[in-house]
Design an enzyme around this catalytic site. Structure first.
Site, PDB file in Angstrom:
ATOM      1  N   ASP A  67       0.958  -1.110  -0.002  1.00 37.58           N
ATOM      2  CA  ASP A  67       0.186  -0.089  -0.086  1.00 37.58           C
ATOM      3  C   ASP A  67       0.787   1.221  -0.152  1.00 37.58           C
ATOM      4  O   ASP A  67       2.157   1.230   0.379  1.00 37.58           O
ATOM      5  CB  ASP A  67      -1.203  -0.017   1.095  1.00 37.58           C
ATOM      6  CG  ASP A  67      -0.132  -0.473   2.543  1.00 37.58           C
ATOM      7  OD1 ASP A  67       1.015  -0.343   2.665  1.00 37.58           O
ATOM      8  OD2 ASP A  67      -0.850  -0.911   3.355  1.00 37.58           O
ATOM      9  N   ASN A 136      -7.784  -2.407  14.020  1.00 43.42           N
ATOM     10  CA  ASN A 136      -9.219  -2.803  13.592  1.00 43.42           C
ATOM     11  C   ASN A 136      -9.322  -4.127  12.744  1.00 43.42           C
ATOM     12  O   ASN A 136     -10.211  -4.346  11.943  1.00 43.42           O
ATOM     13  CB  ASN A 136      -9.988  -1.550  12.987  1.00 43.42           C
ATOM     14  CG  ASN A 136      -9.055  -1.142  11.653  1.00 43.42           C
ATOM     15  OD1 ASN A 136      -8.016  -2.055  11.265  1.00 43.42           O
ATOM     16  ND2 ASN A 136      -9.241   0.059  10.924  1.00 43.42           N
ATOM     17  N   HIS A 138      -7.312  -4.598   9.996  1.00 43.91           N
ATOM     18  CA  HIS A 138      -6.852  -4.310   8.676  1.00 43.91           C
ATOM     19  C   HIS A 138      -5.783  -5.049   8.257  1.00 43.91           C
ATOM     20  O   HIS A 138      -4.980  -5.244   9.054  1.00 43.91           O
ATOM     21  CB  HIS A 138      -6.912  -2.855   8.308  1.00 43.91           C
ATOM     22  CG  HIS A 138      -5.718  -2.096   8.694  1.00 43.91           C
ATOM     23  ND1 HIS A 138      -5.871  -0.589   9.156  1.00 43.91           N
ATOM     24  CD2 HIS A 138      -4.265  -2.719   8.931  1.00 43.91           C
ATOM     25  CE1 HIS A 138      -4.453  -0.208   9.474  1.00 43.91           C
ATOM     26  NE2 HIS A 138      -3.849  -1.213   9.508  1.00 43.91           N
ATOM     27  N   GLU A 143      -9.699  -1.949   5.172  1.00 43.77           N
ATOM     28  CA  GLU A 143     -10.329  -1.448   6.420  1.00 43.77           C
ATOM     29  C   GLU A 143     -11.634  -2.532   6.631  1.00 43.77           C
ATOM     30  O   GLU A 143     -12.104  -2.858   5.676  1.00 43.77           O
ATOM     31  CB  GLU A 143     -10.818   0.193   6.485  1.00 43.77           C
ATOM     32  CG  GLU A 143      -9.421   0.859   6.290  1.00 43.77           C
ATOM     33  CD  GLU A 143      -8.819   1.259   7.736  1.00 43.77           C
ATOM     34  OE1 GLU A 143      -8.022   0.331   7.889  1.00 43.77           O
ATOM     35  OE2 GLU A 143      -8.813   2.278   8.101  1.00 43.77           O
TER      36      GLU A 143
END
Ligand code: F6R
Length: 238
Positions: A67, A136, A138, A143
């Site tokens: 990313d 979270n 990810h 996400e």
């Protein structure tokens, strides 16, 4: 899924590096999927050290990173391209032209996503994908959401991700609100996956991902469907 729990960050880093080293020794022209963040820094340090000792050769290795922040170029010290150059690529004999990070400054980020997926396909897919995990759940910047997104795509970063990454920026307002990330498709098609998680604050989400239901609300949970996934975790305080 193999789960290896260790007692120190050093041990996590050495074991993760050993798995990557074995991949490169067994297939010198491996396509490595690489991650940024705090967790892989120790792994990259070991790979650098073993390269310098003459135990590893990256001459034929190709890499694809997960990313990049939208809007940041490789010269920006917060970009993931900059991170990779400084934490790994500049210290080993990988050819820079064989390293790939999504272009966060592409004018058309959707088109950049398609280009990146075509590139991964042209390389023959990923041999070993290294992953961290967000609080979270990810992986990459996939996400929590209502469905898994297959291809490389643009994402709006969640509040928890922005806050977690603010530590690398002067202020939380400086964290880009968007990123471009490899999708779940390329990650799940990687021949091997290695997820590393470090620190007591990662325990709850790793347990959810590993023992809870497979759901896009916890993106890392999809890895339970992967045929060759290793998780190395250390939940001790540093
Ligand atoms: C980084 C990435 C992220 C991180 C995750 C954990 O390329 O894709 O998914 O792996 O946010 O980050 P750290 O290791 O900083 O806790």
């Amino acid at each position: 899924m193999r789960i290896i729990e260790v007692n120190s960050y050093e041990d996590l880093s050495r074991k993760a590096a050993a798995i990557i080293a074995a991949q490169v020794i067994g297939k010198p022209d491996s396509v490595l999927g690489l991650a940024t963040g705090s967790t892989p820094i120790g792994t990259y340090r070991y790979l650098t050290e073993w390269y310098k000792k003459g135990d590893l050769d990256f001459e034929k290795v190709r890499s694809v990173n997960l990313d990049e922040y939208a809007g940041l170029g490789g010269d920006n010290d917060q970009s993931y391209r900059y991170f990779m150059n400084h934490n790994l690529f500049n210290h080993i004999n990988i050819h820079m032209e064989n390293t790939n990070v999504p272009n966060g400054r592409a004018e058309d980020l959707q088109a950049e996503g398609s280009r990146y997926d075509a590139l991964i396909a042209a390389l023959g897919g990923i041999d070993l994908q290294l992953l961290g995990i967000g609080h979270n759940g990810h992986i990459g910047f996939n996400e929590p959401c209502d469905e898994f997104v297959v291809g490389t795509h643009v994402v709006d970063l969640g509040e928890s991700t922005i806050n977690a990454n603010a530590r690398f920026f002067a202020a939380a307002e400086d964290v880009p609100r968007q990123a471009i990330t490899m999708g779940i498709g390329a990650i799940m098609q990687a021949k091997k996956v290695l997820l590393i998680a470090n620190g007591p604050d990662k325990k709850e989400i790793v347990e959810k991902a590993v023992f809870g239901p497979v759901t896009p609300k916890v993106p890392a949970s999809v890895l339970r469907l992967h045929p060759d996934c290793t998780v190395i975790c250390c939940f001790q305080k540093a």
